[in-house]
Design an enzyme around this catalytic site. Sequence first.
Site, PDB file in Angstrom:
ATOM      1  N   TRP A   1      14.610  32.662  24.311  1.00  0.00           N
ATOM      2  CA  TRP A   1      14.712  32.301  22.891  1.00  0.00           C
ATOM      3  C   TRP A   1      13.594  33.072  22.225  1.00  0.00           C
ATOM      4  O   TRP A   1      12.413  32.801  22.461  1.00  0.00           O
ATOM      5  CB  TRP A   1      14.513  30.792  22.758  1.00  0.00           C
ATOM      6  CG  TRP A   1      14.838  30.205  21.427  1.00  0.00           C
ATOM      7  CD1 TRP A   1      16.075  29.881  20.946  1.00  0.00           C
ATOM      8  CD2 TRP A   1      13.910  29.812  20.404  1.00  0.00           C
ATOM      9  NE1 TRP A   1      15.969  29.322  19.697  1.00  0.00           N
ATOM     10  CE2 TRP A   1      14.663  29.261  19.336  1.00  0.00           C
ATOM     11  CE3 TRP A   1      12.522  29.868  20.285  1.00  0.00           C
ATOM     12  CZ2 TRP A   1      14.073  28.785  18.175  1.00  0.00           C
ATOM     13  CZ3 TRP A   1      11.934  29.389  19.122  1.00  0.00           C
ATOM     14  CH2 TRP A   1      12.716  28.856  18.084  1.00  0.00           C
TER      15      TRP A   1
ATOM     16  N   ARG B   1      20.034  24.434  25.630  1.00  0.00           N
ATOM     17  CA  ARG B   1      18.688  24.444  25.056  1.00  0.00           C
ATOM     18  C   ARG B   1      18.563  25.447  23.906  1.00  0.00           C
ATOM     19  O   ARG B   1      17.596  25.411  23.162  1.00  0.00           O
ATOM     20  CB  ARG B   1      17.671  24.798  26.143  1.00  0.00           C
ATOM     21  CG  ARG B   1      17.681  23.809  27.298  1.00  0.00           C
ATOM     22  CD  ARG B   1      16.762  24.266  28.379  1.00  0.00           C
ATOM     23  NE  ARG B   1      15.398  24.263  27.903  1.00  0.00           N
ATOM     24  CZ  ARG B   1      14.571  23.239  27.982  1.00  0.00           C
ATOM     25  NH1 ARG B   1      14.982  22.128  28.519  1.00  0.00           N
ATOM     26  NH2 ARG B   1      13.341  23.320  27.549  1.00  0.00           N
TER      27      ARG B   1
ATOM     28  N   HIS C   1      12.627  10.341 -10.579  1.00  0.00           N
ATOM     29  CA  HIS C   1      11.346  11.031 -10.763  1.00  0.00           C
ATOM     30  C   HIS C   1      11.464  12.525 -10.503  1.00  0.00           C
ATOM     31  O   HIS C   1      10.468  13.174 -10.221  1.00  0.00           O
ATOM     32  CB  HIS C   1      10.279  10.399  -9.855  1.00  0.00           C
ATOM     33  CG  HIS C   1      10.000   8.971 -10.199  1.00  0.00           C
ATOM     34  ND1 HIS C   1       9.369   8.585 -11.352  1.00  0.00           N
ATOM     35  CD2 HIS C   1      10.323   7.812  -9.557  1.00  0.00           C
ATOM     36  CE1 HIS C   1       9.281   7.273 -11.417  1.00  0.00           C
ATOM     37  NE2 HIS C   1       9.870   6.774 -10.329  1.00  0.00           N
TER      38      HIS C   1
ATOM     39  N   LYS D   1      17.149  22.888  21.743  1.00  0.00           N
ATOM     40  CA  LYS D   1      17.152  21.457  22.047  1.00  0.00           C
ATOM     41  C   LYS D   1      15.741  20.934  22.217  1.00  0.00           C
ATOM     42  O   LYS D   1      15.411  19.847  21.776  1.00  0.00           O
ATOM     43  CB  LYS D   1      17.980  21.202  23.305  1.00  0.00           C
ATOM     44  CG  LYS D   1      18.049  19.735  23.724  1.00  0.00           C
ATOM     45  CD  LYS D   1      18.750  18.905  22.674  1.00  0.00           C
ATOM     46  CE  LYS D   1      18.853  17.435  23.042  1.00  0.00           C
ATOM     47  NZ  LYS D   1      19.142  16.607  21.844  1.00  0.00           N
TER      48      LYS D   1
ATOM     49  N   GLU E   1      17.608  11.009   8.287  1.00  0.00           N
ATOM     50  CA  GLU E   1      18.349  11.391   9.497  1.00  0.00           C
ATOM     51  C   GLU E   1      19.732  11.932   9.136  1.00  0.00           C
ATOM     52  O   GLU E   1      20.200  12.920   9.710  1.00  0.00           O
ATOM     53  CB  GLU E   1      18.439  10.177  10.437  1.00  0.00           C
ATOM     54  CG  GLU E   1      19.183  10.405  11.740  1.00  0.00           C
ATOM     55  CD  GLU E   1      18.563  11.445  12.657  1.00  0.00           C
ATOM     56  OE1 GLU E   1      17.492  11.961  12.353  1.00  0.00           O
ATOM     57  OE2 GLU E   1      19.195  11.767  13.676  1.00  0.00           O
TER      58      GLU E   1
ATOM     59  N   ASN F   1       8.175  31.207  30.216  1.00  0.00           N
ATOM     60  CA  ASN F   1       8.365  30.385  29.006  1.00  0.00           C
ATOM     61  C   ASN F   1       6.988  30.140  28.419  1.00  0.00           C
ATOM     62  O   ASN F   1       6.036  29.903  29.164  1.00  0.00           O
ATOM     63  CB  ASN F   1       8.964  29.020  29.349  1.00  0.00           C
ATOM     64  CG  ASN F   1      10.391  29.119  29.837  1.00  0.00           C
ATOM     65  OD1 ASN F   1      10.979  30.189  29.819  1.00  0.00           O
ATOM     66  ND2 ASN F   1      10.930  28.007  30.287  1.00  0.00           N
ATOM     67  N   GLY F   2       6.866  30.147  27.113  1.00  0.00           N
ATOM     68  CA  GLY F   2       5.568  29.896  26.476  1.00  0.00           C
ATOM     69  C   GLY F   2       5.128  31.130  25.711  1.00  0.00           C
ATOM     70  O   GLY F   2       5.926  32.033  25.444  1.00  0.00           O
TER      71      GLY F   2
ATOM     72  N   LYS G   1      20.856  15.703  10.119  1.00  0.00           N
ATOM     73  CA  LYS G   1      22.055  15.967  10.934  1.00  0.00           C
ATOM     74  C   LYS G   1      22.963  16.964  10.218  1.00  0.00           C
ATOM     75  O   LYS G   1      23.437  17.916  10.812  1.00  0.00           O
ATOM     76  CB  LYS G   1      22.873  14.694  11.170  1.00  0.00           C
ATOM     77  CG  LYS G   1      22.382  13.629  12.100  1.00  0.00           C
ATOM     78  CD  LYS G   1      22.355  13.994  13.541  1.00  0.00           C
ATOM     79  CE  LYS G   1      21.090  14.734  13.869  1.00  0.00           C
ATOM     80  NZ  LYS G   1      20.025  13.996  14.475  1.00  0.00           N
TER      81      LYS G   1
ATOM     82  N   CYS H   1      13.550  28.851  25.755  1.00  0.00           N
ATOM     83  CA  CYS H   1      13.631  29.575  27.033  1.00  0.00           C
ATOM     84  C   CYS H   1      13.863  28.650  28.222  1.00  0.00           C
ATOM     85  O   CYS H   1      13.390  27.518  28.239  1.00  0.00           O
ATOM     86  CB  CYS H   1      12.333  30.327  27.281  1.00  0.00           C
ATOM     87  SG  CYS H   1      11.927  31.490  25.996  1.00  0.00           S
TER      88      CYS H   1
ATOM     89  N   GLU I   1      21.466  20.534  10.023  1.00  0.00           N
ATOM     90  CA  GLU I   1      21.358  21.178  11.336  1.00  0.00           C
ATOM     91  C   GLU I   1      22.663  21.805  11.793  1.00  0.00           C
ATOM     92  O   GLU I   1      22.664  22.912  12.308  1.00  0.00           O
ATOM     93  CB  GLU I   1      20.939  20.146  12.400  1.00  0.00           C
ATOM     94  CG  GLU I   1      19.465  19.850  12.473  1.00  0.00           C
ATOM     95  CD  GLU I   1      19.149  18.903  13.612  1.00  0.00           C
ATOM     96  OE1 GLU I   1      19.587  17.738  13.555  1.00  0.00           O
ATOM     97  OE2 GLU I   1      18.461  19.318  14.562  1.00  0.00           O
TER      98      GLU I   1
HETATM   99  C1  AGP Z   1      17.294  16.438  16.053  1.00  0.00           C
HETATM  100  O1  AGP Z   1      18.637  16.440  15.768  1.00  0.00           O
HETATM  101  C2  AGP Z   1      16.659  17.652  16.455  1.00  0.00           C
HETATM  102  N1  AGP Z   1      17.402  18.685  16.954  1.00  0.00           N
HETATM  103  C3  AGP Z   1      15.156  17.748  16.509  1.00  0.00           C
HETATM  104  O2  AGP Z   1      14.679  17.381  15.253  1.00  0.00           O
HETATM  105  C4  AGP Z   1      14.463  16.909  17.608  1.00  0.00           C
HETATM  106  O3  AGP Z   1      14.605  15.557  17.335  1.00  0.00           O
HETATM  107  C5  AGP Z   1      12.981  17.317  17.705  1.00  0.00           C
HETATM  108  O4  AGP Z   1      12.872  18.671  18.009  1.00  0.00           O
HETATM  109  C6  AGP Z   1      12.195  16.485  18.703  1.00  0.00           C
HETATM  110  O5  AGP Z   1      12.690  16.617  20.005  1.00  0.00           O
HETATM  111  P1  AGP Z   1      12.264  15.613  21.140  1.00  0.00           P
HETATM  112  O6  AGP Z   1      12.810  14.276  20.776  1.00  0.00           O
HETATM  113  O7  AGP Z   1      12.852  16.162  22.400  1.00  0.00           O
HETATM  114  O8  AGP Z   1      10.766  15.575  21.175  1.00  0.00           O
END
Ligand code: AGP
Length: 606
Positions: free
Chosen positions: A73, A27, A503, A601, A480, A99-100, A484, A2, A487
Amino acid sequence: MCGIVGYIGKRDAAPILMEGLHRLEYRGYDSAGLAVARNDKLQVIKTKGKVRDLERILPERIKGTTGIAHTRWATHGEPSDANAHPHTDATGRFAIVHNGIIENAGSLRAKLQASGVVFRSETDSEVIAHLLATFPTDKLEDSLRAVLKLVTGTYGIAVLDAQRPDSIVIARNGSPVVIGIGDHEMFVASDPAALVRHTQSVVHLDDGELAVVRADGYATSTLDGGATAKTPLTITWSDEAFDKGEFAHYMRKEIAEQPEAIRRTLSGRLEPRFQTTHIGGLEMAARELLEVKRIKILGCGSAFIAGSLGAHLIEQLARVPANAEPASEFRYRNPVIEQDTLYIAVSQSGETFDTLAAVQEVKRKGGRVLGIVNVVGSSIARECARGIYLHAGPEIAVVSTKTFTCTVVAFALLAIHLGRLKDLSTAQGARLLTALQALPDQVATILNQEARIATLARTFARYENAYFVGRAACYPIAMEGALKLKEISYLHAEAYPASELKHGPLALISPQTPTVVIMPRDDLYAKNLSTIEEIRARSGPTFVITQPGDPLPMNVDATIEVPKSEPALDPLLVSIPLQLLAYHVALARDRNIDQPRNLAKSVTVE
Ligand code: AGP
């Protein structure tokens, strides 16, 4: 997640609110709306969908110089026109954007319904609008104070009263709100990105604070009414930094920005004269640092993964035991907080709720915590008070790229600093400093291989499942790479330590399941060759990320080479091709790269 925007001044509010909403699109959100006050009435327009959908239904001449707006959101209630914010009370006098999460919304709603209030949405937020109508006072801030005493949960909130359009009242508990100071006009936002075009002078509310914002000033206070003093902060990010420029996607732009971003993270922090690093924001004397017996790193998603690599760097270079844990897990398991442990919170946005709550938990129990944060003045940065800013510039794409690499660089700076206080020799220190300085150009040479990686990505895009494997410090890189890819391409990807393959996961290796093997030419290179043999024996397609050297002793589907650095910094370079791989697979699969489905985001709720 949001977003809130607000405007009060002499200009028409609607265009400014709409532009602010566009700035918050990165966001992640599913509906949008605004409310503008005029002639003792509120004009409220809202819709499910994108800000451009709101634009389409916005009456051409919506007038009024005070307004609030929101991107939602969904948490409580599906994305719909009715659930979009702003919400109003039955008479239409009060409008709120929130928001929240209001945790006791259920019981408050039941009480209001029992007294005859009819709800128009399924949201938790709507209760606030109706409660305001039960406490009408001469001062909107007093009404809001009375309401906030009844609610439990988290909020960043902005409220508008049709009968008093000379102010917007905002409040914060766990969800950010900032005031932007203009010239006889003021702005409100949950993220400075929404107001940076108009002003670079901002005031961040703290938890438990409320502010009355008028065109010519603002007054902050506690929820009990005691005045608080705030010092405005200057945002250094320019408006242009938020533009995509020549690039098709923010993600691609941010990948390309890495050489420059790394230079900024390093800037002013190398001390070649003493073969060490200098970190101004650390505010810990050598003696205090030497007393640290352990380091615990906390973060979520890519921030946690960068922290895992950071732990390797610290153990390797400073020989201090270090490990990383998802902040979201840490805060709920009643962790033991030790006086001789240094806690480090990692966050790009500085607003991730779980990471912020973990920091607060550490502090509550008397622990020391540093922040490694990108957004200056963000909640985590302020809560930690000391640490390292990345200076990577705004990151708009939902996936982290440049802030991942800059976080690793920040850990390298810290590890060298700590190491040089201990056993790291002047020769090792000097070599590492030289290697750090070489990183930006080395990253640029990897980016030059984009065409090849894009071709490979088109093959990769045909699969539905993939493995990423690496050993020791390259295991976080495998994590990572897999994160990526899933996502933004929605291809199912899992990371494993290469040593763990036999394993269990080996059962799934087949011609339909490719494996990306991350293997710099380090001490574990020979072990990784055995891993490739195991995969090839099951006819698994194999893609190798390595460094220049003798040809591989077996056939693989593709090899990508990155330049050599110091062994401690090699993992950082092998992460770059994986960003390009994920980007081009997503492109080939025609995905919404900058705003992947279901993701936001900055995750500012639990
Ligand atoms: C990474 O590509 C993400 N979209 C997500 O994992 C992100 O790193 C995580 O939500 C943490 O966000 P921040 O670094 O703003 O705390």
